[in-house]
Design an enzyme around this catalytic site. Structure first.
Site, mmCIF file in Angstrom:
data_model
loop_
_atom_site.group_PDB
_atom_site.id
_atom_site.type_symbol
_atom_site.label_atom_id
_atom_site.label_comp_id
_atom_site.label_asym_id
_atom_site.label_seq_id
_atom_site.Cartn_x
_atom_site.Cartn_y
_atom_site.Cartn_z
ATOM 1 N N GLY A 1 0.803 -1.220 0.000
ATOM 2 C CA GLY A 1 0.000 0.000 0.000
ATOM 3 C C GLY A 1 0.830 1.260 0.000
ATOM 4 N N GLY A 2 2.013 1.206 -0.642
ATOM 5 C CA GLY A 2 2.845 2.398 -0.774
ATOM 6 C C GLY A 2 2.438 3.208 -1.983
ATOM 7 C CG ASN B 1 13.290 1.268 -7.292
ATOM 8 O OD1 ASN B 1 12.923 1.408 -8.451
ATOM 9 N ND2 ASN B 1 12.959 2.116 -6.331
ATOM 10 C CE LYS C 1 12.870 3.311 -11.938
ATOM 11 N NZ LYS C 1 11.729 2.563 -11.415
ATOM 12 C CG ASN D 1 15.988 3.596 -9.612
ATOM 13 O OD1 ASN D 1 15.435 4.664 -9.863
ATOM 14 N ND2 ASN D 1 15.336 2.446 -9.627
ATOM 15 C CG ASN E 1 16.560 7.003 -6.782
ATOM 16 O OD1 ASN E 1 16.392 7.755 -7.734
ATOM 17 N ND2 ASN E 1 15.673 6.082 -6.450
ATOM 18 C CG ASN F 1 14.942 13.710 -9.121
ATOM 19 O OD1 ASN F 1 15.306 13.429 -7.978
ATOM 20 N ND2 ASN F 1 14.049 12.980 -9.766
ATOM 21 C CD GLU G 1 13.307 0.253 -2.777
ATOM 22 O OE1 GLU G 1 12.875 -0.877 -3.068
ATOM 23 O OE2 GLU G 1 13.023 1.284 -3.419
#
Length: 296
Positions: free
Chosen positions: A8-9, A101, A178, A182, A186, A196, A257
């Site tokens: 549920g993020g 990710n 991707k 990231n 990130n 960003n 992450e």
């Protein structure tokens, strides 16, 4: 079509908001309180100053038996092990779509080798405002590719201009593309606590970005390093006003992450005998921020 969404993020709520307009969606959450909010009030999608509410079903994931033939798993990469531990919950699921990710979780997905397993990347900008509200800050696309089996029911999904869905044949290519974005954007935005766009606007930050990219490209299977760099710059420019997910994790005292992203790159370097001192420095710095948040 009946669709389940585990998590549920921001990504889970974004999927629920768009897929729930055409399909019967059930969101499986970590907390009972969030499930109750979603079941009672639906998902609230905010975009361009407008708000749309989409009705969904919801229940806690722990102990649940998922009855939907198609299920999206949108939890953070470090929570994949907990999902795999509930293997019996997925007995009736035929197709699973994993949207994480990094690439460190792929080995764990072998427990679902008897099912159709799809992996993908979410190129939308979104953040979770509260338990039932997601803000869609930038339209991208949902890019999917089969890992095991076939796309099956997932191939029947149709997107629209606000939520395009595309398919690729090469799952490694889309995940590496991707991952490298990231890995460069990130961690730096999280460390520097900037949007960003600042990575391009501030010359020293852009140099940091270039140095980090130079190490990452040494161990990831890139077909064209120049093209990969231009893609990073393009995404950074198009999301200039956005805060990265890792920035938001650090700002809100959550676990990042970093292990799934740069930690995976470090392991690739170790396997190839390539020293990556800058990446190791960034990983240590972000882990230090995590420890500081936990101690605080």
């Amino acid at each position: 079509m009946n669709i389940g969404i585990v998590g549920g993020g921001a990504v889970g709520l974004l999927l629920a908001a768009y897929l729930g307009q055409r399909h019967k969606v059930t969101v499986y959450t970590r907390r009972l309180a969030q499930a109750e909010q979603l079941a009672k009030h639906g998902v609230s999608l905010k975009k361009n100053g407008e708000t749309v509410t989409v009705a969904v079903q919801a229940r806690p994931f722990a102990g649940a038996e998922l009855v939907e033939p198609l299920v999206f798993v949108t939890v953070k990469q470090y929570d994949i092990a907990a999902v795999c531990a509930q293997l019996d919950s997925f007995r009736r699921v035929r197709t699973l779509v994993f949207l994480q990710n990094g690439m460190g979780h792929l080995e764990q997905l072998s427990v679902f080798a008897d099912k159709n397993v799809v992996v993908g990347v979410v190129e939308h900008g979104a953040f979770k405002l509260d338990d039932r509200t997601v803000v869609h800050t930038g339209v991208g696309k949902l890019l999917l590719a089969p890992l095991y089996g076939s796309p099956a029911m997932a191939a029947e999904l149709s997107g629209d201009d606000d939520f395009p869905i595309e398919w690729a044949d090469d799952w490694e290519r889309i995940l590496v593309d991707k991952l490298i974005v990231n890995a460069v954007i990130n961690p730096l935005t999280a460390l520097l606590q900037v949007k960003n766009g600042a990575l391009l606007d501030v010359a020293p930050y852009r140099e940091m970005m270039a140095q980090l990219f130079d190490e990452v490209r040494q161990v990831l299977p890139l077909r064209d390093a120049g093209q990969a760099w231009q893609r990073i710059v393009h995404i950074c420019r198009n999301t200039a006003d956005n805060y990265s997910s890792m920035y938001m994790d650090v700002a809100n005292g959550r676990r990042t992450e970093i292990d799934a992203i740069l930690g995976y790159v470090l392991k690739q370097g170790e396997a190839r005998g390539v020293a990556l001192p800058l990446i190791r420095f960034v990983v240590c710095a972000l882990k230090g921020k995590e420890r500081g948040n936990a101690d605080g």
